[in-house]
Design a protein around this motif. Sequence first.
Motif, PDB file in Angstrom:
ATOM      1  N   ASN A   1     -27.716  20.693  10.711  1.00 52.74           N
ATOM      2  CA  ASN A   1     -28.580  19.942   9.790  1.00 52.74           C
ATOM      3  C   ASN A   1     -27.834  18.694   9.337  1.00 52.74           C
ATOM      4  OD1 ASN A   1     -30.547  22.083   9.687  1.00 52.74           O
ATOM      5  ND2 ASN A   1     -29.100  23.189   8.423  1.00 52.74           N
ATOM      6  N   ASN A   2     -28.594  17.763   8.798  1.00 51.81           N
ATOM      7  CA  ASN A   2     -27.953  16.573   8.231  1.00 51.81           C
ATOM      8  C   ASN A   2     -27.253  16.944   6.929  1.00 51.81           C
ATOM      9  OD1 ASN A   2     -28.816  14.880  10.241  1.00 51.81           O
ATOM     10  ND2 ASN A   2     -30.687  14.290   9.172  1.00 51.81           N
TER      11      ASN A   2
ATOM     12  N   ASN B   1     -23.930  15.174   4.224  1.00 57.34           N
ATOM     13  CA  ASN B   1     -23.050  14.012   4.094  1.00 57.34           C
ATOM     14  C   ASN B   1     -21.584  14.433   4.053  1.00 57.34           C
ATOM     15  OD1 ASN B   1     -22.496  14.813   1.439  1.00 57.34           O
ATOM     16  ND2 ASN B   1     -24.227  13.640   0.658  1.00 57.34           N
TER      17      ASN B   1
END
Length: 89
Positions: free
Chosen positions: A74-75, A77
């Motif tokens: 998943n994305n 950060n």
Amino acid sequence: YIYKTGDHGILNEEGYIDFLGRKDSQVKIRGYRVELGEIENCLITHKDVIKTVVMDFKNEQGMKNIYAFVISRNNFNASELKLYLQNML
């Protein structure tokens, strides 16, 4: 004397040892020995990380830095991953 240091080298014709690299993924960064494989092992435990590679690289000023490349499910950060690693300590 020859010591087991983890370094690879060959004895040249003049009797000196030419350094070829290490047999493991240990690097020296600003005086500290760092095992890149240990960083990879920590990164891969994150639930979203599928694959990772950690490497060292010298910049234009000759300073070594560590870079981690991550493939994730998943994305997320970089700050989330950094916080995850700090909580592992």
